[in-house]
Design a protein around this motif. Structure first.
Motif, PDB file in Angstrom:
ATOM      1  N   ALA A 115       0.820  -1.206   0.000  1.00 27.67           N
ATOM      2  CA  ALA A 115       0.000   0.000   0.000  1.00 27.67           C
ATOM      3  C   ALA A 115       0.860   1.264   0.000  1.00 27.67           C
ATOM      4  O   ALA A 115       0.375   2.353  -0.316  1.00 27.67           O
ATOM      5  CB  ALA A 115      -0.928   0.005   1.219  1.00 27.67           C
ATOM      6  N   ASP A 116       2.140   1.100   0.343  1.00 26.73           N
ATOM      7  CA  ASP A 116       3.065   2.232   0.365  1.00 26.73           C
ATOM      8  C   ASP A 116       3.814   2.390  -0.951  1.00 26.73           C
ATOM      9  O   ASP A 116       4.831   3.079  -1.031  1.00 26.73           O
ATOM     10  CB  ASP A 116       4.068   2.076   1.508  1.00 26.73           C
ATOM     11  N   SER A 117       3.318   1.732  -2.019  1.00 29.85           N
ATOM     12  CA  SER A 117       3.899   1.837  -3.357  1.00 29.85           C
ATOM     13  C   SER A 117       5.307   1.252  -3.445  1.00 29.85           C
ATOM     14  O   SER A 117       6.154   1.746  -4.174  1.00 29.85           O
ATOM     15  CB  SER A 117       3.920   3.305  -3.812  1.00 29.85           C
ATOM     16  N   THR A 118       5.540   0.170  -2.692  1.00 32.66           N
ATOM     17  CA  THR A 118       6.815  -0.539  -2.759  1.00 32.66           C
ATOM     18  C   THR A 118       6.558  -2.032  -2.954  1.00 32.66           C
ATOM     19  O   THR A 118       5.437  -2.511  -2.772  1.00 32.66           O
ATOM     20  CB  THR A 118       7.657  -0.354  -1.484  1.00 32.66           C
ATOM     21  N   ILE A 198      12.580  12.091 -10.243  1.00 32.77           N
ATOM     22  CA  ILE A 198      11.374  11.337  -9.931  1.00 32.77           C
ATOM     23  C   ILE A 198      10.157  12.257 -10.061  1.00 32.77           C
ATOM     24  O   ILE A 198      10.177  13.390  -9.569  1.00 32.77           O
ATOM     25  CB  ILE A 198      11.440  10.773  -8.493  1.00 32.77           C
ATOM     26  N   PHE A 199       9.087  11.739 -10.676  1.00 34.69           N
ATOM     27  CA  PHE A 199       7.848  12.509 -10.810  1.00 34.69           C
ATOM     28  C   PHE A 199       6.670  11.699 -10.256  1.00 34.69           C
ATOM     29  O   PHE A 199       6.603  10.479 -10.433  1.00 34.69           O
ATOM     30  CB  PHE A 199       7.568  12.842 -12.272  1.00 34.69           C
ATOM     31  N   HIS A 200       5.735  12.404  -9.621  1.00 35.66           N
ATOM     32  CA  HIS A 200       4.519  11.756  -9.126  1.00 35.66           C
ATOM     33  C   HIS A 200       3.464  12.821  -8.862  1.00 35.66           C
ATOM     34  O   HIS A 200       3.792  13.984  -8.590  1.00 35.66           O
ATOM     35  CB  HIS A 200       4.802  10.978  -7.831  1.00 35.66           C
ATOM     36  N   GLY A 201       2.201  12.440  -8.942  1.00 34.67           N
ATOM     37  CA  GLY A 201       1.100  13.310  -8.562  1.00 34.67           C
ATOM     38  C   GLY A 201       0.681  13.021  -7.130  1.00 34.67           C
ATOM     39  O   GLY A 201       0.676  11.867  -6.695  1.00 34.67           O
ATOM     40  N   SER A 202       0.310  14.046  -6.389  1.00 39.84           N
ATOM     41  CA  SER A 202       0.031  13.882  -4.953  1.00 39.84           C
ATOM     42  C   SER A 202      -1.242  13.094  -4.668  1.00 39.84           C
ATOM     43  O   SER A 202      -1.396  12.542  -3.580  1.00 39.84           O
ATOM     44  CB  SER A 202      -0.058  15.250  -4.271  1.00 39.84           C
ATOM     45  N   TRP A 206      -3.914   5.268  -8.459  1.00 42.02           N
ATOM     46  CA  TRP A 206      -3.473   3.980  -8.968  1.00 42.02           C
ATOM     47  C   TRP A 206      -2.169   3.535  -8.324  1.00 42.02           C
ATOM     48  O   TRP A 206      -2.052   2.400  -7.859  1.00 42.02           O
ATOM     49  CB  TRP A 206      -3.314   4.041 -10.495  1.00 42.02           C
ATOM     50  N   ASN A 207      -1.196   4.403  -8.323  1.00 38.26           N
ATOM     51  CA  ASN A 207       0.101   4.111  -7.713  1.00 38.26           C
ATOM     52  C   ASN A 207       0.399   5.187  -6.675  1.00 38.26           C
ATOM     53  O   ASN A 207       0.781   6.313  -7.043  1.00 38.26           O
ATOM     54  CB  ASN A 207       1.211   4.089  -8.781  1.00 38.26           C
ATOM     55  N   PRO A 208       0.208   4.886  -5.402  1.00 35.87           N
ATOM     56  CA  PRO A 208       0.349   5.904  -4.360  1.00 35.87           C
ATOM     57  C   PRO A 208       1.704   6.604  -4.386  1.00 35.87           C
ATOM     58  O   PRO A 208       2.732   6.003  -4.712  1.00 35.87           O
ATOM     59  CB  PRO A 208       0.176   5.098  -3.070  1.00 35.87           C
ATOM     60  N   ASP A 233      -2.352  18.086  -6.009  1.00 31.43           N
ATOM     61  CA  ASP A 233      -3.715  17.876  -6.521  1.00 31.43           C
ATOM     62  C   ASP A 233      -3.717  17.342  -7.964  1.00 31.43           C
ATOM     63  O   ASP A 233      -4.562  17.710  -8.784  1.00 31.43           O
ATOM     64  CB  ASP A 233      -4.534  19.176  -6.446  1.00 31.43           C
ATOM     65  N   THR A 234      -2.790  16.465  -8.243  1.00 29.57           N
ATOM     66  CA  THR A 234      -2.655  15.895  -9.583  1.00 29.57           C
ATOM     67  C   THR A 234      -2.735  14.377  -9.498  1.00 29.57           C
ATOM     68  O   THR A 234      -2.105  13.759  -8.631  1.00 29.57           O
ATOM     69  CB  THR A 234      -1.316  16.316 -10.209  1.00 29.57           C
ATOM     70  N   GLY A 235      -3.516  13.793 -10.404  1.00 28.61           N
ATOM     71  CA  GLY A 235      -3.682  12.345 -10.407  1.00 28.61           C
ATOM     72  C   GLY A 235      -2.651  11.644 -11.277  1.00 28.61           C
ATOM     73  O   GLY A 235      -1.615  12.206 -11.644  1.00 28.61           O
ATOM     74  N   HIS A 236      -2.978  10.414 -11.634  1.00 32.51           N
ATOM     75  CA  HIS A 236      -2.018   9.521 -12.280  1.00 32.51           C
ATOM     76  C   HIS A 236      -1.587  10.019 -13.668  1.00 32.51           C
ATOM     77  O   HIS A 236      -0.450  10.460 -13.861  1.00 32.51           O
ATOM     78  CB  HIS A 236      -2.645   8.128 -12.376  1.00 32.51           C
TER      79      HIS A 236
END
Length: 267
Positions: A115-118, A198-202, A206-208, A233-236
């Motif tokens: 659940a922690d994206s690992t 590294i990039f990610h949306g908060s 789908w992928n935390p 405030d950005t999704g996948h």
């Protein structure tokens, strides 16, 4: 640059890997001829684009190919000449992905994803992962490529793959850009010499985002060359679009050169 021009420039091929897989892939070769060896950029697509058709879907989300600053354009090639390699992951089983983790099987494709994206990386790669890594190394040998400037970018499932490919072949890559993927923190020692952005949306459902935050902290604490961009405030899917529009993305990537630890194999 229109879609048909892009499709014609991304030449279709099939790679026969040592594990028996026939892997479809696209390869862009430089428009501007160079006597000097030049970089290779690998793009790893997401889960929804798996298959065997080698259609344009495998690069349709790759901003480095399809957006306004496409690396395929002659004027951009003049500043950043490169090859671009886009392999296609098989969909032969439900669990076939770029990455392979403990618990991943055709019956339990997502078992082992935290659940922690690992996750914990499997000792052996997936068939598609193994074939793609072999294809990358073969392309470096066959083409006029600078082995010290091999870069990898991946989104979603391809983000998984970016983390995993760098861990499985840490001597190959000069820079890596994982977008919205899971990772294995236990691979830190293998990859900490590689520059990462590294990039990610908060609010990625789908992928935390937790896994990317974890890897950024671990790499930062190891004094690694690492950047992290988290879009609020950005999704996948939207995070990929924003990432590829970052003005510094391409200059940052092409500024990197391969580093190796003394214990690592060299090409």
């Amino acid at each position: 640059m229109d879609a048909s021009t892009i499709d014609s420039l991304m030449a279709k091929h099939v790679f026969s890997s040592s594990n028996g897989m026939q892997m479809p892939y696209r390869l862009f070769s430089p428009i501007i001829e160079s006597t000097e060896k030049i970089p290779l950029v690998i793009f790893l697509h997401g889960r929804g684009d798996r298959g065997r058709d080698n259609s344009a879907q495998i690069y349709h989300e790759a901003g480095i190919i399809v957006n306004a600053n496409s690396l395929l354009k002659a004027e951009i090639q003049s500043n950043f000449p490169c090859y671009i390699l886009v392999p296609q992951c098989s969909d032969k089983t439900e669990n076939e992905e770029w990455a392979k983790w403990v618990g991943n099987s055709p019956e339990t494709p997502f078992k082992g994803l935290g659940a922690d994206s690992t996750y914990t990386m499997s000792p052996s790669p997936s068939e598609s992962g193994e074939a793609a890594l072999e294809l990358i190394e073969q392309t470096i040998k066959d083409k006029n490529i600078d082995a010290n400037r091999v870069y990898i970018i991946g989104l979603s499932m391809g983000g998984f793959g970016t983390w995993e490919f760098t861990a499985r072949k840490p001597h190959v890559f000069a820079g890596a850009i994982p977008m919205a993927g899971y990772s294995d923190p236990n691979q830190l020692e293998k990859i900490k010499h590689i520059p990462f952005w590294i990039f990610h949306g908060s609010i990625d459902k789908w992928n935390p985002v937790t896994g990317s935050r974890t890897m950024f902290k671990l790499l930062s604490d190891s004094n690694a060359d690492v950047r992290y961009t988290e879009y609020v405030d950005t999704g996948h899917g939207e995070s990929f679009k924003k990432a590829f529009n970052e003005a510094e993305l391409i200059p940052w990537l092409f500024s990197k050169k391969r580093k190796t630890n003394s214990s690592q194999e060299k090409l």
